[in-house]
Design a protein around this motif. Structure first.
Motif, PDB file in Angstrom:
ATOM      1  N   PHE A  57       0.832  -1.206   0.000  1.00 17.14           N
ATOM      2  CA  PHE A  57       0.000   0.000   0.000  1.00 17.14           C
ATOM      3  C   PHE A  57       0.867   1.257   0.000  1.00 17.14           C
ATOM      4  N   LEU A  58       1.875   1.280   0.858  1.00  9.81           N
ATOM      5  CA  LEU A  58       2.753   2.450   0.929  1.00  9.81           C
ATOM      6  C   LEU A  58       3.555   2.614  -0.363  1.00  9.81           C
ATOM      7  N   LYS A  59       3.915   1.506  -1.000  1.00 12.94           N
ATOM      8  CA  LYS A  59       4.571   1.584  -2.309  1.00 12.94           C
ATOM      9  C   LYS A  59       3.621   2.215  -3.329  1.00 12.94           C
ATOM     10  N   GLY A  60       2.351   1.776  -3.305  1.00 14.08           N
ATOM     11  CA  GLY A  60       1.361   2.308  -4.235  1.00 14.08           C
ATOM     12  C   GLY A  60       1.148   3.797  -4.056  1.00 14.08           C
ATOM     13  N   VAL A  61       1.047   4.229  -2.797  1.00 12.33           N
ATOM     14  CA  VAL A  61       0.799   5.652  -2.518  1.00 12.33           C
ATOM     15  C   VAL A  61       1.995   6.502  -2.933  1.00 12.33           C
ATOM     16  N   CYS A  62       3.213   6.079  -2.560  1.00 10.58           N
ATOM     17  CA  CYS A  62       4.414   6.839  -2.941  1.00 10.58           C
ATOM     18  C   CYS A  62       4.536   6.919  -4.463  1.00 10.58           C
ATOM     19  N   SER A  63       4.324   5.801  -5.138  1.00  7.64           N
ATOM     20  CA  SER A  63       4.441   5.768  -6.598  1.00  7.64           C
ATOM     21  C   SER A  63       3.379   6.626  -7.257  1.00  7.64           C
ATOM     22  N   ARG A  64       2.181   6.616  -6.691  1.00  3.84           N
ATOM     23  CA  ARG A  64       1.080   7.426  -7.246  1.00  3.84           C
ATOM     24  C   ARG A  64       1.423   8.909  -7.219  1.00  3.84           C
ATOM     25  N   TYR A  65       2.043   9.381  -6.112  1.00  2.00           N
ATOM     26  CA  TYR A  65       2.393  10.801  -6.014  1.00  2.00           C
ATOM     27  C   TYR A  65       3.654  11.145  -6.800  1.00  2.00           C
ATOM     28  N   ALA A  72       2.371   1.819  -9.087  1.00  2.00           N
ATOM     29  CA  ALA A  72       1.272   2.088  -8.158  1.00  2.00           C
ATOM     30  C   ALA A  72       0.099   1.151  -8.433  1.00  2.00           C
ATOM     31  N   GLN A  73      -0.236   0.995  -9.704  1.00  4.98           N
ATOM     32  CA  GLN A  73      -1.365   0.137 -10.075  1.00  4.98           C
ATOM     33  C   GLN A  73      -1.123  -1.308  -9.652  1.00  4.98           C
ATOM     34  N   GLU A  74       0.060  -1.815  -9.924  1.00  4.35           N
ATOM     35  CA  GLU A  74       0.389  -3.204  -9.551  1.00  4.35           C
ATOM     36  C   GLU A  74       0.301  -3.400  -8.042  1.00  4.35           C
ATOM     37  N   ALA A  75       0.749  -2.407  -7.288  1.00  6.94           N
ATOM     38  CA  ALA A  75       0.720  -2.511  -5.821  1.00  6.94           C
ATOM     39  C   ALA A  75      -0.717  -2.548  -5.311  1.00  6.94           C
ATOM     40  N   PHE A  76      -1.569  -1.652  -5.823  1.00  2.63           N
ATOM     41  CA  PHE A  76      -2.964  -1.610  -5.360  1.00  2.63           C
ATOM     42  C   PHE A  76      -3.706  -2.896  -5.738  1.00  2.63           C
ATOM     43  N   LEU A  77      -3.503  -3.374  -6.962  1.00  7.11           N
ATOM     44  CA  LEU A  77      -4.186  -4.600  -7.395  1.00  7.11           C
ATOM     45  C   LEU A  77      -3.738  -5.793  -6.554  1.00  7.11           C
ATOM     46  N   ALA A  78      -2.465  -5.813  -6.172  1.00  6.21           N
ATOM     47  CA  ALA A  78      -1.956  -6.908  -5.331  1.00  6.21           C
ATOM     48  C   ALA A  78      -2.631  -6.907  -3.966  1.00  6.21           C
ATOM     49  N   ILE A  79      -2.925  -5.711  -3.442  1.00  7.26           N
ATOM     50  CA  ILE A  79      -3.607  -5.616  -2.138  1.00  7.26           C
ATOM     51  C   ILE A  79      -5.005  -6.201  -2.223  1.00  7.26           C
ATOM     52  N   PHE A  80      -5.695  -5.964  -3.341  1.00  9.22           N
ATOM     53  CA  PHE A  80      -7.048  -6.521  -3.491  1.00  9.22           C
ATOM     54  C   PHE A  80      -6.988  -8.049  -3.435  1.00  9.22           C
ATOM     55  N   ASP A  81      -5.939  -8.631  -4.016  1.00 11.33           N
ATOM     56  CA  ASP A  81      -5.781 -10.093  -3.987  1.00 11.33           C
ATOM     57  C   ASP A  81      -5.442 -10.588  -2.585  1.00 11.33           C
ATOM     58  N   LEU A  82      -4.730  -9.755  -1.819  1.00  9.73           N
ATOM     59  CA  LEU A  82      -4.319 -10.153  -0.464  1.00  9.73           C
ATOM     60  C   LEU A  82      -5.451 -10.015   0.560  1.00  9.73           C
ATOM     61  N   GLY A  83      -6.526  -9.332   0.185  1.00  8.97           N
ATOM     62  CA  GLY A  83      -7.609  -9.025   1.118  1.00  8.97           C
ATOM     63  C   GLY A  83      -8.014 -10.162   2.034  1.00  8.97           C
ATOM     64  N   PRO A  84      -8.270 -11.367   1.509  1.00 12.83           N
ATOM     65  CA  PRO A  84      -8.724 -12.472   2.370  1.00 12.83           C
ATOM     66  C   PRO A  84      -7.709 -12.905   3.417  1.00 12.83           C
ATOM     67  N   LYS A  85      -6.441 -12.555   3.207  1.00  8.63           N
ATOM     68  CA  LYS A  85      -5.398 -13.006   4.130  1.00  8.63           C
ATOM     69  C   LYS A  85      -5.091 -11.992   5.233  1.00  8.63           C
ATOM     70  N   GLU A 120      -7.386   5.163  -3.026  1.00  8.10           N
ATOM     71  CA  GLU A 120      -6.200   5.713  -3.686  1.00  8.10           C
ATOM     72  C   GLU A 120      -6.107   5.252  -5.148  1.00  8.10           C
ATOM     73  N   TYR A 121      -6.529   4.021  -5.403  1.00  6.70           N
ATOM     74  CA  TYR A 121      -6.512   3.532  -6.787  1.00  6.70           C
ATOM     75  C   TYR A 121      -7.518   4.312  -7.634  1.00  6.70           C
ATOM     76  N   ALA A 122      -8.666   4.639  -7.043  1.00  8.82           N
ATOM     77  CA  ALA A 122      -9.669   5.445  -7.752  1.00  8.82           C
ATOM     78  C   ALA A 122      -9.090   6.805  -8.135  1.00  8.82           C
ATOM     79  N   ARG A 123      -8.343   7.399  -7.221  1.00 11.59           N
ATOM     80  CA  ARG A 123      -7.743   8.707  -7.506  1.00 11.59           C
ATOM     81  C   ARG A 123      -6.682   8.594  -8.604  1.00 11.59           C
ATOM     82  N   LEU A 124      -5.925   7.493  -8.598  1.00 16.22           N
ATOM     83  CA  LEU A 124      -4.945   7.262  -9.655  1.00 16.22           C
ATOM     84  C   LEU A 124      -5.646   7.140 -11.004  1.00 16.22           C
ATOM     85  N   LEU A 125      -6.727   6.370 -11.048  1.00  9.12           N
ATOM     86  CA  LEU A 125      -7.490   6.192 -12.292  1.00  9.12           C
ATOM     87  C   LEU A 125      -8.048   7.525 -12.778  1.00  9.12           C
TER      88      LEU A 125
END
Length: 647
Positions: free
Chosen positions: A522-530, A559-572, A586-591
């Motif tokens: 998540f922090l990778k996604g946010v830093c990369s997004r900015y 950023a996109q790869e990081a956010f999508l990976a979090i969605f996959d990790l959700g159940p864990k 944050e992914y919505a804002r990137l889009l």
């Protein structure tokens, strides 16, 4: 107000000689003569002469029997109490505001008897509410009505903060309702009077209505609309059932009218001689909206308007601590934390009468230092806050602990454990409700203990929560924050084959692994997004502008790869469920930055849907951390998206 010969301009600063003290016994009919005195006291206060302002009020009106002195002094005590959050100051403020409210009530026009009120429903001339009733008042009674609403609002605000119980909140909410109703009626009266003046050819404004009353109505109607427009959608639905609805743009327009601020002009249309006593308060309300509340909303935010207002008032009050705060905040919003620090330091030096005002500087400096990733310097600020400030001891103490954790000095191991152990005990309640950020840090402190004295990237996570990442300069994101994230990912990858051996190992190892992996991604996604898309208000130098354009594609992809990976990790995810919801936001804002508004809307609507987005929500008890804050931001982003505004 002081007359023209009492006012001088030296280097743009406002100076005035104090108006003469009143002579003879006080009579309510002469109440408006005291506006000059309270105007002078207000200017002392805004110029960082707080103690002198209080002393002047006491000397001007020893009995506190005058309409404007009693209520103006109450306002000063209200600000003082809210800044300190000390029980003694809050109790004193409540007493002063209540006294001011009583004085205002004594000056108000008496409502008619029950038979008269009933007759007023049929015969307009006997009406004891609405525009007709206000028209029948004397100028003093109209001012008293205005001041009564103001002091009632202050009383409600202090009551909510001080009481801490739900019943008191309900009681004070009813006072808020009365305040809003009064402002509504005064606003309608002003509109009617101005319309009639225009028909008579007297101009766009009724010349018989003084600037002080007018600025008060602008403040009340403007703030009412603004506050209602900022309410969360669930609460707003309930409020609207009672006929209340906030129009944000109307509220901002009213506040701007007090100073004559226009988008097309850098200077206000209202001069010193023309302004009403509440003009500066209207301007400060605008600054709070554009520079502070802009962290939670998008619609109506105008950093350029804030710049104009600050440029004007920093000339008027070069040593005014509130406007120095504003300048610092302006630079922080523009991703210039180094410049922000200069103004926060000036604010510290501007006055030493209200020590609690220093705590605002230390708070802002702690965040600015995190935005520069100067963790040792941020630690110093958190230590000062934890030792002195009373607003949120849990938040400050956790700030100290996570900075020490990041610095990883073994000599602080015992201190960190002691600080984390104290955090849950330091939580407070306002209106019977827990403070969300305190609930968050308490959960994190418990997690620290469960994991044997360890947390992943806690200082960087804390920086995210207070917009330290979004306001970080590009070089800090690239050279300091992202390498830290990369190092944590490398440590996680070393245990990818056997997650159970990560962290404390044994039974909890795998749980810790997936939570930490989600946070790091998540922090990778946010830093990369900015890095790809800096904040819209960020001021970039030419070198950074070139670097942003050249590196945008790779950063956005990361950023996109990081956010999508979090969605996959959700159940864990076991504990940090909030990460999934923040990732969707944050992914919505990137889009949206990429022009994909359709999919951006889908992700924002998912956050607001109330559905368990982490899939395995069975492990979550109650709300996830910062749920209300994420909902507010998502709702604001969705609203801005629908109006084709930036998010």
């Amino acid at each position: 107000m002081p007359t023209q010969d009492q006012e001088t301009k030296t280097s743009g600063e406002w100076h005035a000689s104090p108006p003469p003290f009143p002579k003879g016994p006080y009579t309510p009919t002469r109440a408006l003569e005291d506006i000059d005195g309270i105007t002078y006291a207000l200017h002392l206060f805004l110029g960082s002469h707080m103690v002198e302002s209080e002393a002047y009020c006491r000397e001007y009106d020893p009995k506190m029997e005058r309409l404007y002195t009693a209520t103006g002094f109450g306002l000063i005590q209200c600000v003082k109490g809210l800044m300190s959050f000390e029980d003694e100051d809050l109790v004193d403020a409540i007493a002063q505001v209540r006294h001011g409210n009583t004085i205002a009530s004594q000056h108000r026009k008496r409502a008619g008897s029950l038979p008269t009120r009933l007759a007023g429903l049929v015969i307009g001339a006997l009406n004891t509410s609405g525009v007709g009733f206000i028209k029948s008042m004397t100028p003093v009674e109209r001012h008293a009505e205005l001041v009564y609403a103001e002091s009632l609002f202050e009383k409600a605000l202090l009551g909510i903060v001080y009481s801490g119980d739900w019943l008191a909140f309900i009681k004070e909410a009813l006072n808020m309702r009365t305040t809003i109703n009064i402002y509504r009626q005064l606003g309608k009266y002003l509109e009617t009077a101005d319309a009639e003046a225009q028909v008579k050819g007297l101009g766009s404004e009724d010349p018989s209505i003084d600037a002080h009353f007018r600025s008060g109505v602008y403040l009340g109607v403007g703030m009412s609309n603004l506050i209602l427009s900022l309410m969360p959608s669930k609460l707003l639905t309930i409020v609207e059932l009672f006929g209340y609805k906030g129009d944000r743009h109307l509220g901002l327009a009213y506040l701007q009218k007090a100073g004559g601020w226009l988008a097309a002009s850098d200077v206000p249309a209202i001069t010193l001689e023309q302004e009403g006593v509440r003009r500066t308060i209207c301007d400060m309300a605008l600054l709070i909206f554009h520079l502070v509340l802009s962290s939670f909303t998008f619609e109506g935010v105008d950093i350029r308007m804030a710049q104009k207002i600050l440029d004007y008032h920093i000339q008027r009050y070069p040593n005014g601590v509130f406007f120095l705060f504003g300048q610092g905040r302006l630079h922080l919003c523009r991703s210039q934390p180094r410049k922000a620090l200069e103004y926060y330091r000036k604010a510290l030096e501007a006055q030493n009468q209200y020590r609690n005002l220093h705590h605002i500087s230390f708070w802002e400096m702690a965040i600015a230092r995190l935005a520069l990733w100067e963790v040792s310097e941020s630690l110093d600020c958190w230590r000062t806050l934890a030792a002195e400030a009373t607003w949120s001891k849990a938040t400050y103490t956790y700030g100290v602990a996570v900075c020490l954790l990041h610095l990883a000095d073994e000599k602080h191991t015992v201190e960190i454990a002691a600080l984390m152990g104290k955090v849950p005990e330091l939580r407070q309640r306002i209106a019977g409700k827990s403070i969300p950020i305190e609930k968050f840090v308490a959960r994190k402190a418990r997690k620290f203990a469960q994991q044997g004295g360890r947390l992943a990237l806690p200082a960087l996570e804390y920086a995210y929560l207070f917009f330290g990442i979004s306001h970080a300069p590009r070089d800090v994101l690239v050279t300091k924050m992202l390498p830290l994230v990369a190092a944590q990912l490398e440590a996680l990858d070393a245990h990818a084959a056997e997650p159970a051996k990560y962290g404390t190992g044994e039974k909890r190892g795998e749980e810790e692994y997936w939570d930490d992996r989600a946070l790091t991604l998540f922090l990778k996604g946010v830093c990369s997004r900015y890095i790809a898309y800096p904040d819209p208000d960020a001021v970039l130098d030419p070198t950074d502008e070139v670097a942003v354009k050249e590196g945008r594609e790779d950063a956005a992809k990361g950023a996109q790869e990081a956010f999508l990976a979090i969605f996959d990790l959700g159940p864990k995810i076991v504990y940090d469920h909030y990460l999934v919801y923040c990732a969707h936001y944050e992914y919505a804002r990137l889009l949206a930055c990429q022009g994909d508004k359709v999919n951006a809307r889908i992700h924002l609507e998912l956050v607001l849907s109330g559905k368990p987005l982490e899939v395995n929500a069975a492990g979550r008890k109650g709300k996830y951390s910062m749920e209300n804050a994420i909902h507010i931001r998502s709702h604001a982003a969705l609203e801005a998206l629908e109006r084709n505004h930036r998010i």
